[in-house]
Motif scaffolding. Structure first.
Motif, PDB file in Angstrom:
ATOM      1  N   HIS A  79       0.855  -1.197   0.000  1.00 53.20           N
ATOM      2  CA  HIS A  79       0.000   0.000   0.000  1.00 53.20           C
ATOM      3  C   HIS A  79       0.886   1.240   0.000  1.00 53.20           C
ATOM      4  O   HIS A  79       1.938   1.258   0.654  1.00 53.20           O
ATOM      5  CB  HIS A  79      -0.892   0.008   1.249  1.00 53.20           C
ATOM      6  CG  HIS A  79      -2.022   0.983   1.197  1.00 53.20           C
ATOM      7  ND1 HIS A  79      -1.870   2.320   1.531  1.00 53.20           N
ATOM      8  CD2 HIS A  79      -3.329   0.825   0.857  1.00 53.20           C
ATOM      9  CE1 HIS A  79      -3.043   2.936   1.409  1.00 53.20           C
ATOM     10  NE2 HIS A  79      -3.942   2.046   0.992  1.00 53.20           N
ATOM     11  N   VAL A  80       0.480   2.273  -0.710  1.00 57.24           N
ATOM     12  CA  VAL A  80       1.219   3.541  -0.664  1.00 57.24           C
ATOM     13  C   VAL A  80       1.129   4.102   0.747  1.00 57.24           C
ATOM     14  O   VAL A  80       0.049   4.132   1.352  1.00 57.24           O
ATOM     15  CB  VAL A  80       0.667   4.550  -1.690  1.00 57.24           C
ATOM     16  CG1 VAL A  80       1.395   5.887  -1.561  1.00 57.24           C
ATOM     17  CG2 VAL A  80       0.822   4.005  -3.099  1.00 57.24           C
ATOM     18  N   SER A 119      -4.223   7.285   0.250  1.00 56.21           N
ATOM     19  CA  SER A 119      -5.113   6.239  -0.246  1.00 56.21           C
ATOM     20  C   SER A 119      -4.539   5.593  -1.507  1.00 56.21           C
ATOM     21  O   SER A 119      -4.000   6.285  -2.380  1.00 56.21           O
ATOM     22  CB  SER A 119      -6.488   6.843  -0.553  1.00 56.21           C
ATOM     23  OG  SER A 119      -7.350   5.876  -1.098  1.00 56.21           O
ATOM     24  N   SER A 120      -4.669   4.282  -1.579  1.00 56.67           N
ATOM     25  CA  SER A 120      -4.204   3.571  -2.779  1.00 56.67           C
ATOM     26  C   SER A 120      -4.857   2.207  -2.825  1.00 56.67           C
ATOM     27  O   SER A 120      -5.553   1.790  -1.887  1.00 56.67           O
ATOM     28  CB  SER A 120      -2.671   3.421  -2.775  1.00 56.67           C
ATOM     29  OG  SER A 120      -2.257   2.335  -1.973  1.00 56.67           O
ATOM     30  N   CYS A 164       0.688  -0.204  -6.887  1.00 57.74           N
ATOM     31  CA  CYS A 164       0.043   0.593  -5.836  1.00 57.74           C
ATOM     32  C   CYS A 164       0.036   2.075  -6.202  1.00 57.74           C
ATOM     33  O   CYS A 164      -0.984   2.756  -6.108  1.00 57.74           O
ATOM     34  CB  CYS A 164       0.777   0.409  -4.505  1.00 57.74           C
ATOM     35  SG  CYS A 164       0.448  -1.132  -3.657  1.00 57.74           S
ATOM     36  N   LYS A 165       1.198   2.564  -6.605  1.00 59.25           N
ATOM     37  CA  LYS A 165       1.341   3.982  -6.940  1.00 59.25           C
ATOM     38  C   LYS A 165       0.425   4.375  -8.103  1.00 59.25           C
ATOM     39  O   LYS A 165      -0.253   5.407  -8.055  1.00 59.25           O
ATOM     40  CB  LYS A 165       2.797   4.290  -7.291  1.00 59.25           C
ATOM     41  CG  LYS A 165       3.044   5.718  -7.765  1.00 59.25           C
ATOM     42  CD  LYS A 165       4.539   5.945  -8.013  1.00 59.25           C
ATOM     43  CE  LYS A 165       4.785   7.253  -8.761  1.00 59.25           C
ATOM     44  NZ  LYS A 165       4.225   8.436  -8.080  1.00 59.25           N
ATOM     45  N   ASN A 218      -2.293   3.110  -8.927  1.00 62.93           N
ATOM     46  CA  ASN A 218      -3.704   3.035  -8.538  1.00 62.93           C
ATOM     47  C   ASN A 218      -3.963   3.823  -7.252  1.00 62.93           C
ATOM     48  O   ASN A 218      -4.726   3.404  -6.388  1.00 62.93           O
ATOM     49  CB  ASN A 218      -4.114   1.571  -8.368  1.00 62.93           C
ATOM     50  CG  ASN A 218      -4.216   0.846  -9.689  1.00 62.93           C
ATOM     51  OD1 ASN A 218      -5.238   0.894 -10.365  1.00 62.93           O
ATOM     52  ND2 ASN A 218      -3.131   0.180 -10.080  1.00 62.93           N
ATOM     53  N   SER A 219      -3.284   4.946  -7.169  1.00 61.65           N
ATOM     54  CA  SER A 219      -3.489   5.898  -6.069  1.00 61.65           C
ATOM     55  C   SER A 219      -3.679   7.281  -6.683  1.00 61.65           C
ATOM     56  O   SER A 219      -2.801   7.766  -7.413  1.00 61.65           O
ATOM     57  CB  SER A 219      -2.281   5.898  -5.125  1.00 61.65           C
ATOM     58  OG  SER A 219      -2.346   6.985  -4.223  1.00 61.65           O
ATOM     59  N   GLN A 274      -3.629  10.279  -5.359  1.00 63.56           N
ATOM     60  CA  GLN A 274      -2.572  11.197  -4.912  1.00 63.56           C
ATOM     61  C   GLN A 274      -1.193  10.660  -5.250  1.00 63.56           C
ATOM     62  O   GLN A 274      -0.343  11.372  -5.793  1.00 63.56           O
ATOM     63  CB  GLN A 274      -2.674  11.417  -3.396  1.00 63.56           C
ATOM     64  CG  GLN A 274      -3.814  12.296  -2.953  1.00 63.56           C
ATOM     65  CD  GLN A 274      -3.813  12.443  -1.436  1.00 63.56           C
ATOM     66  OE1 GLN A 274      -4.441  11.680  -0.722  1.00 63.56           O
ATOM     67  NE2 GLN A 274      -3.087  13.435  -0.953  1.00 63.56           N
ATOM     68  N   GLY A 275      -0.985   9.398  -4.904  1.00 60.77           N
ATOM     69  CA  GLY A 275       0.345   8.812  -5.072  1.00 60.77           C
ATOM     70  C   GLY A 275       0.826   8.785  -6.500  1.00 60.77           C
ATOM     71  O   GLY A 275       2.028   8.909  -6.762  1.00 60.77           O
ATOM     72  N   ASN A 276      -0.094   8.645  -7.448  1.00 64.89           N
ATOM     73  CA  ASN A 276       0.294   8.576  -8.849  1.00 64.89           C
ATOM     74  C   ASN A 276       0.881   9.890  -9.351  1.00 64.89           C
ATOM     75  O   ASN A 276       1.643   9.920 -10.315  1.00 64.89           O
ATOM     76  CB  ASN A 276      -0.913   8.180  -9.702  1.00 64.89           C
ATOM     77  CG  ASN A 276      -0.522   7.770 -11.097  1.00 64.89           C
ATOM     78  OD1 ASN A 276       0.485   7.103 -11.312  1.00 64.89           O
ATOM     79  ND2 ASN A 276      -1.314   8.175 -12.067  1.00 64.89           N
TER      80      ASN A 276
END
Length: 220
Positions: A51-52, A56-57, A85-86, A88-89, A91-93
């Protein structure tokens, strides 16, 4: 719906080829937070969760083979799972230098007050981390080409897995009891043979003594 991806660990990035993973490893994740909740509930002890960190991810998993540990996962596969994970996030993407945490499913802690799809950890010491400098499209494109959607019965799969484990445990107990019984029988036979040998030796000594006494009487 659960999404499945095949990680072969091969990609081109930073002018270097990644490690080839043979056989390939399956990564899987829920399509939304409710499916993530089912994956949390019906996970296997062989599952590793990704998980990121702090945003949220998607919840991405891989399943270890029997006898494997988290240390046996090739780094190329860990990076595949982290990149998934990244990507499909929300924010993280968009972020660079993102941390992705991963740990065994058995280390996940779920309490009644948590939101759907939210988890904590039993032990922070058992949580590992990988830093991603940026999204690597070559990895994501490769993984997306292998994507398969399925709707497994997670509860049934888990119950069948637990049943097999119980049967294997019973089999090991029976085998151990059988070996212990054989060992007892072996020691019993060895003791009987020892007693018989000792008895035979004592009888031989007595017979020899009697013969010597007879010879002595004849001489007299």
């Amino acid at each position: 719906m659960v999404l499945y991806f095949t990680s072969s660990g091969t990609y081109f990035a930073f002018d270097k080829y990644g490690t080839v993973v043979d056989p390939p490893i399956t990564l899987f994740m829920g399509n939304d937070k409710y499916e993530n909740e089912d994956l949390i509930k019906w996970g296997w002890v062989e599952d590793v969760w990704f998980h990121v960190d702090k945003v949220s991810s998607a919840h991405v998993y891989l399943r270890l083979n029997p006898g494997q540990t988290i240390d046996d996962i090739p780094m190329a596969v860990i990076e595949d799972a982290a990149q998934l994970c990244k990507a499909n996030s929300i924010q993280g993407n968009k972020m660079n230098n993102v941390d992705v945490v991963y740990t065994l499913w058995s280390n996940l802690r779920k309490t009644p007050g948590m939101d759907v799809g939210q988890v904590g950890f039993h032990s922070e010491k058992e949580v590992r981390k990988i830093r991603l400098e940026k999204r690597i499209n070559e990895i994501i494109n490769r993984l997306n080409k292998t994507k398969v959607e399925s709707q497994p019965n997670l509860r049934q799969d888990r119950e069948e897995r637990d049943k097999l484990e119980r049967n294997e445990a019973k089999k090991e107990i029976k085998e151990r009891q059988h070996k212990e019984k054989e060992e007892v029988e072996k020691r019993k036979k060895e003791q009987e043979l020892k007693n018989y040998t000792s008895l035979f030796s004592a009888a031989s000594m007595k017979t020899n003594k009697a013969a010597a006494d007879e010879d002595s009487d004849d001489f007299m």
